[in-house]
Design an enzyme around this catalytic site. Structure first.
Site, PDB file in Angstrom:
ATOM      1  N   THR A 103       0.869  -1.174   0.000  1.00 50.09           N
ATOM      2  CA  THR A 103       0.000   0.000   0.000  1.00 50.09           C
ATOM      3  C   THR A 103       0.902   1.218   0.000  1.00 50.09           C
ATOM      4  OG1 THR A 103      -1.763  -1.147   1.188  1.00 50.09           O
ATOM      5  CG2 THR A 103      -1.790   1.262   1.229  1.00 50.09           C
TER       6      THR A 103
ATOM      7  N   LYS B 292      -7.257   1.565  -2.881  1.00 44.30           N
ATOM      8  CA  LYS B 292      -6.864   1.128  -1.527  1.00 44.30           C
ATOM      9  C   LYS B 292      -7.058   2.250  -0.519  1.00 44.30           C
ATOM     10  CE  LYS B 292      -5.321  -1.522   1.722  1.00 44.30           C
ATOM     11  NZ  LYS B 292      -4.027  -2.187   1.753  1.00 44.30           N
TER      12      LYS B 292
ATOM     13  N   LYS C 107       0.341   4.963   8.472  1.00 40.57           N
ATOM     14  CA  LYS C 107       0.980   5.396   7.216  1.00 40.57           C
ATOM     15  C   LYS C 107      -0.054   5.520   6.104  1.00 40.57           C
ATOM     16  CE  LYS C 107       2.327   2.229   4.688  1.00 40.57           C
ATOM     17  NZ  LYS C 107       1.786   1.338   3.600  1.00 40.57           N
TER      18      LYS C 107
END
Length: 328
Positions: free
Chosen positions: A166, A241, A309
């Site tokens: 990701t 995502k 993150k």
């Protein structure tokens, strides 16, 4: 208690996102990926399977490799909580694999089932037809793929790079541009499903990139997931995502606050979950993570730092689009 519950909810997250096209039928510093103490095994045999012309070809003119069990050499970089199982499914699907991890011991289970361990990122790129990366942060992705000794410095024309980390959509687009210039195909394919989805090959895979390359690696993706969607050009997988992570972030808060409310009200929480999970408030998180929380099963399936993150990336992208997301 709230922190513990939120941490548990972030473990093993899975929130399938249906994309434009369903393809399945049913900030760290330093060089972390330069080498390890392990050395290659049978690397010459794998190298001999690969024969590319050294003749210069125009950018974008080379077709992608043909993916076939027993013939295609798969490269894998990153064998952590999820990557190890994803690679394992590919090997058990009949593909030869060459693997690198900055922690050599994490490759041991894969070596036991036939993988070849190598001592650097470039050693993977030199012999593999299709290379998968599953690392931690965008800085890692950039180093592994675009660094001086990165994959794009050694991968041959027609080979395919699949980044399943990701990461930043803008980085995925930049990698694609650099790859095209070298006649390498680049796909961004982040996943959702956590450690459970990885172990059971039930991941949701969100794909961005050229359709020709996506179709070429589809047999490999099917070995890892059940919900595979091609969302558009490079970066589209990463953008999707981010949608996934925004949905999860909001849902996690609702799950833990709802359970805490029920606890304070003196309710039997197993019965509460049974009552609400099939209604409008139902979600994968309450059905799958709710019972784990009640059992105080806090085994990690996904690092909380990585989720933080991801939310940072989503906020940065939202800012770039002049979009306010107060819920995030």
């Amino acid at each position: 208690r709230m922190f513990i519950l939120i941490s548990a909810c972030l473990a093993s997250t899975r929130s399938p996102v249906v994309g434009a096209r369903n393809l399945h039928p049913r900030a760290h510093k330093g060089n972390r990926f330069s080498s390890s103490a392990a050395g290659p095994r049978n690397i010459q045999k794998l190298s001999s399977r690969r024969a590319f012309s050294t003749t210069c070809v125009a950018p974008g003119s080379m077709p992608p490799v043909l993916v076939e069990p027993g013939k295609t050499v798969i490269g894998w970089i990153g064998t952590g909580v999820m990557g190890r199982y994803m690679c394992q499914h590919v090997i058990k699907g009949g593909y030869n694999a060459v693997v690198f991890s900055r922690t050599p011991s994490k490759v041991d289970p894969l070596v036991e089932i036939g993988a070849v361990r190598v001592d650097s990122v470039s050693a993977v790129g030199k012999v593999a037809d299709v290379v998968f990366t599953m690392v931690g942060y965008p800085t890692d992705v950039k180093e592994v793929i675009c660094g001086t000794a990165g994959l794009l410095s050694v991968m041959k024309p027609g080979s395919i790079l699949v980044d399943m980390t990701t990461s930043e959509p803008s980085l995925a687009a930049s990698i694609h541009e650099e790859a095209v210039a070298k006649n390498v195909f680049s796909i961004d394919a982040p996943v959702s499903g956590g450690d459970v989805g990885a172990r059971e090959a039930r991941l949701s895979i969100m794909v961005g990139g050229d359709g020709e390359a996506v179709q070429a690696v589809l047999p490999l993706l099917k070995l890892m997931g059940t919900n595979i969607n091609h969302l558009g050009p490079a970066g589209s997988g990463q953008h999707t995502k981010m949608v996934n992570q925004i949905l999860i972030a909001s849902n996690m808060v609702g799950v833990v606050e709802g359970l805490l409310y029920g606890y304070k009200a003196g309710l039997d929480l197993d019965s509460v979950i049974q009552a609400v999970q099939s209604g409008a408030a139902g979600s994968w998180s309450i059905s799958n993570l709710g019972p784990r929380i009640l059992k105080r099963n806090f085994d990690p399936g996904f690092f909380v730092d990585h989720f933080i993150k991801d939310m940072g990336i989503a906020l940065d992208e939202a800012k770039r689009m002049n979009l306010s997301l107060p819920g995030l």
